[in-house]
Design a protein around this motif. Structure first.
Motif, PDB file in Angstrom:
ATOM      1  N   PHE A  51       0.856  -1.191   0.000  1.00 19.83           N
ATOM      2  CA  PHE A  51       0.000   0.000   0.000  1.00 19.83           C
ATOM      3  C   PHE A  51       0.884   1.231   0.000  1.00 19.83           C
ATOM      4  O   PHE A  51       2.085   1.144   0.245  1.00 19.83           O
ATOM      5  CB  PHE A  51      -0.943   0.011   1.209  1.00 19.83           C
ATOM      6  N   GLY A  52       0.298   2.359  -0.279  1.00 19.26           N
ATOM      7  CA  GLY A  52       1.071   3.593  -0.267  1.00 19.26           C
ATOM      8  C   GLY A  52       0.185   4.814  -0.164  1.00 19.26           C
ATOM      9  O   GLY A  52      -1.048   4.721  -0.226  1.00 19.26           O
ATOM     10  N   HIS A  53       0.832   5.946  -0.016  1.00 16.42           N
ATOM     11  CA  HIS A  53       0.160   7.240   0.059  1.00 16.42           C
ATOM     12  C   HIS A  53       0.970   8.245  -0.750  1.00 16.42           C
ATOM     13  O   HIS A  53       2.192   8.140  -0.839  1.00 16.42           O
ATOM     14  CB  HIS A  53       0.048   7.712   1.509  1.00 16.42           C
ATOM     15  N   ILE A  54       0.281   9.218  -1.308  1.00 15.50           N
ATOM     16  CA  ILE A  54       0.941  10.286  -2.043  1.00 15.50           C
ATOM     17  C   ILE A  54       0.491  11.627  -1.473  1.00 15.50           C
ATOM     18  O   ILE A  54      -0.663  11.780  -1.073  1.00 15.50           O
ATOM     19  CB  ILE A  54       0.658  10.188  -3.564  1.00 15.50           C
ATOM     20  N   ALA A  55       1.420  12.553  -1.391  1.00 10.78           N
ATOM     21  CA  ALA A  55       1.128  13.910  -0.917  1.00 10.78           C
ATOM     22  C   ALA A  55       0.802  14.763  -2.132  1.00 10.78           C
ATOM     23  O   ALA A  55       1.664  14.998  -2.983  1.00 10.78           O
ATOM     24  CB  ALA A  55       2.326  14.482  -0.163  1.00 10.78           C
ATOM     25  N   ARG A  56      -0.447  15.198  -2.223  1.00  6.89           N
ATOM     26  CA  ARG A  56      -0.901  16.026  -3.345  1.00  6.89           C
ATOM     27  C   ARG A  56      -1.181  17.434  -2.827  1.00  6.89           C
ATOM     28  O   ARG A  56      -1.672  17.613  -1.721  1.00  6.89           O
ATOM     29  CB  ARG A  56      -2.189  15.457  -3.964  1.00  6.89           C
ATOM     30  N   PHE A  69       5.808  10.601  -1.714  1.00  7.80           N
ATOM     31  CA  PHE A  69       4.990   9.395  -1.589  1.00  7.80           C
ATOM     32  C   PHE A  69       5.715   8.384  -0.723  1.00  7.80           C
ATOM     33  O   PHE A  69       6.928   8.475  -0.504  1.00  7.80           O
ATOM     34  CB  PHE A  69       4.648   8.801  -2.965  1.00  7.80           C
ATOM     35  N   VAL A  70       4.954   7.450  -0.223  1.00  8.77           N
ATOM     36  CA  VAL A  70       5.503   6.339   0.551  1.00  8.77           C
ATOM     37  C   VAL A  70       4.870   5.052   0.034  1.00  8.77           C
ATOM     38  O   VAL A  70       3.702   5.037  -0.349  1.00  8.77           O
ATOM     39  CB  VAL A  70       5.248   6.515   2.074  1.00  8.77           C
ATOM     40  N   LEU A  71       5.660   3.992   0.001  1.00  8.20           N
ATOM     41  CA  LEU A  71       5.197   2.673  -0.411  1.00  8.20           C
ATOM     42  C   LEU A  71       5.618   1.703   0.680  1.00  8.20           C
ATOM     43  O   LEU A  71       6.784   1.723   1.112  1.00  8.20           O
ATOM     44  CB  LEU A  71       5.828   2.288  -1.748  1.00  8.20           C
ATOM     45  N   THR A  83       9.832   2.227   0.177  1.00  4.76           N
ATOM     46  CA  THR A  83      10.492   3.474  -0.204  1.00  4.76           C
ATOM     47  C   THR A  83       9.647   4.642   0.269  1.00  4.76           C
ATOM     48  O   THR A  83       8.427   4.529   0.395  1.00  4.76           O
ATOM     49  CB  THR A  83      10.738   3.563  -1.734  1.00  4.76           C
ATOM     50  N   ILE A  84      10.318   5.730   0.543  1.00  2.00           N
ATOM     51  CA  ILE A  84       9.658   7.003   0.810  1.00  2.00           C
ATOM     52  C   ILE A  84      10.496   8.067   0.126  1.00  2.00           C
ATOM     53  O   ILE A  84      11.727   8.043   0.203  1.00  2.00           O
ATOM     54  CB  ILE A  84       9.486   7.293   2.318  1.00  2.00           C
TER      55      ILE A  84
END
Length: 163
Positions: A51-56, A69-71, A83-84
């Motif tokens: 899973f991951g997140h992205i900063a928009r 982003f982070v994975l 990775t981040i």
């Protein structure tokens, strides 16, 4: 002060999805060598435990569409940051902190009891962030990272309990 003149960017975090992978690959390419392509990120994100997140950004007129982003992967009790990346222009603005907190919260929600990550021993900015978040060293991998100039550096293995 007008919102677009603030030092800290106004960002929202979103779950990382296929539509974001080009942006994520671009950020990764600017920060790492060798970098992961959008295709490589897609293969990872396609795995159920990943899973991951992205900063928009809220205001895309004066800022790039994404700053980091982070994975991560979570299997059973263990979770791991794969990775981040944070765009160089947004270091020290809380983007990395928010991405890490989001990853830790999701890993905990998925049942993980602790999180691991690897970081270059020479990356003082990242080490400072991880230590503030409560990570501590549990191992070392000598000559783990290969650099473009032919040198190698040590990876520190860090851990944080999520309970």
């Amino acid at each position: 002060m007008l919102p677009f003149l603030r030092r800290s960017p106004e960002i929202d975090l979103f779950p990382l999805s296929d539509e974001h992978l080009g942006l994520a690959a671009d950020i990764h390419r600017k920060r790492f060598s060798p970098a992961w392509s959008a295709g490589e990120l897609r293969k990872l994100l396609g795995q159920k435990p990943v899973f991951g997140h992205i900063a928009r950004h809220m205001n895309r007129v004066v800022s790039p569409p994404a700053s980091g982003f982070v994975l991560a992967r979570s299997v059973g009790e263990e979770s791991e940051i794969l990775t981040i990346c944070v765009d160089r222009n947004y270091i020290h603005n809380g983007v990395g902190w928010r991405l890490m907190v989001a990853a830790m919260q999701e890993a905990r929600a998925r049942g993980a009891g602790y999180m691991l990550l690897e970081v270059d021993a020479n990356n003082g900015v990242a080490l400072g962030l991880y230590r503030k978040l409560g990570f501590f060293e549990v191992g070392r991998r000598n000559a783990y990272y290969a650099h473009d100039d032919g040198t190698r550096s040590t990876a520190l293995v860090l851990r944080r309990d999520l309970g």
